[in-house]
Scaffold this motif. Sequence first.
Motif, short mmCIF file in Angstrom:
data_model
loop_
_atom_site.label_atom_id
_atom_site.label_comp_id
_atom_site.label_asym_id
_atom_site.label_seq_id
_atom_site.Cartn_x
_atom_site.Cartn_y
_atom_site.Cartn_z
N GLY A 1 0.84 -1.19 0.00
CA GLY A 1 0.00 0.00 0.00
C GLY A 1 0.87 1.24 0.00
N ILE A 2 0.27 2.36 0.37
CA ILE A 2 1.00 3.61 0.47
C ILE A 2 0.99 4.05 1.93
CG2 ILE A 2 -1.07 4.88 -0.28
CD1 ILE A 2 0.78 7.09 -1.31
N VAL A 3 2.14 4.44 2.43
CA VAL A 3 2.27 4.94 3.79
C VAL A 3 2.47 6.46 3.70
CG1 VAL A 3 3.68 4.94 5.89
CG2 VAL A 3 3.22 2.78 4.69
N VAL A 4 1.60 7.19 4.40
CA VAL A 4 1.69 8.65 4.46
C VAL A 4 1.99 9.02 5.91
CG1 VAL A 4 0.44 10.83 4.18
CG2 VAL A 4 0.06 8.95 2.56
N ILE A 5 3.08 9.74 6.13
CA ILE A 5 3.49 10.11 7.48
C ILE A 5 3.52 11.62 7.63
CG2 ILE A 5 5.32 9.99 9.21
CD1 ILE A 5 6.19 7.33 8.00
N GLU A 6 2.72 12.11 8.57
CA GLU A 6 2.79 13.52 8.97
C GLU A 6 3.76 13.63 10.13
OE1 GLU A 6 -0.97 15.50 9.57
OE2 GLU A 6 -1.97 14.20 8.12
N TRP A 7 4.52 14.73 10.17
CA TRP A 7 5.54 14.98 11.19
C TRP A 7 6.62 13.88 11.17
CZ3 TRP A 7 5.14 19.74 13.10
CH2 TRP A 7 3.89 20.36 13.05
N PRO A 8 7.18 13.57 10.02
CA PRO A 8 8.18 12.50 9.93
C PRO A 8 9.51 12.82 10.59
CG PRO A 8 8.08 13.67 7.87
CD PRO A 8 6.96 14.21 8.73
N GLU A 9 9.80 14.11 10.80
CA GLU A 9 11.09 14.47 11.38
C GLU A 9 11.27 13.87 12.77
OE1 GLU A 9 8.20 17.84 12.20
OE2 GLU A 9 8.69 16.58 10.49
N ILE A 10 10.18 13.55 13.42
CA ILE A 10 10.24 12.97 14.76
C ILE A 10 10.86 11.58 14.74
CG2 ILE A 10 8.79 12.17 16.69
CD1 ILE A 10 6.98 14.64 16.02
N VAL A 11 10.69 10.87 13.63
CA VAL A 11 11.21 9.49 13.52
C VAL A 11 12.13 9.33 12.32
CG1 VAL A 11 9.25 8.46 14.74
CG2 VAL A 11 9.15 8.74 12.25
N GLN A 12 12.66 10.43 11.81
CA GLN A 12 13.44 10.42 10.57
C GLN A 12 14.53 9.36 10.56
OE1 GLN A 12 12.65 12.96 8.11
NE2 GLN A 12 13.71 11.56 6.76
N GLU A 13 15.23 9.18 11.67
CA GLU A 13 16.34 8.22 11.71
C GLU A 13 15.88 6.77 11.57
OE1 GLU A 13 18.78 8.92 15.11
OE2 GLU A 13 19.19 11.00 14.53
N GLN A 14 14.59 6.52 11.79
CA GLN A 14 14.07 5.16 11.71
C GLN A 14 13.36 4.88 10.38
OE1 GLN A 14 12.14 4.04 15.49
NE2 GLN A 14 12.95 5.96 16.28
N LEU A 15 13.40 5.83 9.47
CA LEU A 15 12.73 5.68 8.18
C LEU A 15 13.71 5.19 7.11
CD1 LEU A 15 10.61 8.96 8.19
CD2 LEU A 15 9.82 6.63 8.61
N PRO A 16 13.17 4.58 6.07
CA PRO A 16 14.04 4.17 4.95
C PRO A 16 14.69 5.40 4.30
CG PRO A 16 11.83 3.24 4.73
CD PRO A 16 11.78 4.21 5.86
N GLU A 17 15.68 5.15 3.49
CA GLU A 17 16.41 6.24 2.83
C GLU A 17 15.71 6.74 1.58
OE1 GLU A 17 20.43 5.02 2.16
OE2 GLU A 17 20.81 4.68 4.29
N THR A 18 14.74 6.00 1.08
CA THR A 18 14.04 6.41 -0.13
C THR A 18 12.59 6.74 0.20
OG1 THR A 18 13.49 4.13 -0.74
CG2 THR A 18 15.53 5.04 -1.63
#
Length: 157
Positions: free
Chosen positions: A99-116
């Motif tokens: 599916g598609i994942v939409v994240i609001e306020w991603p900077e809070i978990v930026q280090e845990q997100l994929p690089e793309t």
Amino acid sequence: MKLNVNSAQQMQDLGRVIAQTAEAHDLLLLNGDLGAGKTTLTQGIGRALGIKRPVKSPTFTIVREYPEARLPLYHMDFYRLEDDDLSSIDLNAYLAEPGIVVIEWPEIVQEQLPETFLEITIKRVDDSWDSTKRIVEFDAKGARNKKWSKSILQSLN
């Protein structure tokens, strides 16, 4: 790449185009102040994916799932996430879903997100209380997301 958006309807239209060009496993990060239009954009995505129920902000629930869509939509809001603690959310499981994942306020978990990912930043043009004018900036990381952002912008023209 930048885009001018002048109304809530245009923000939802942008969401529609994002949904029409999205593919399974796409990750969309949304930045912007409170009230900038992140959820309005996601509502346009949801409507275009065929979600019949209201797409609401997940501010207090952290995650809202819409598995009934053409592409399942996983809408997340990390604004209230405490201490960057994702332990109650299996983010990798959501990202593995087709599916598609939409994240609001991603900077809070930026280090845990994929690089793309495709990152969209929504900025108010002015501070008047009723203004709906926004500048929307696209920042694509990775080949798929660069192609996706170009496709979105081409579809709007």
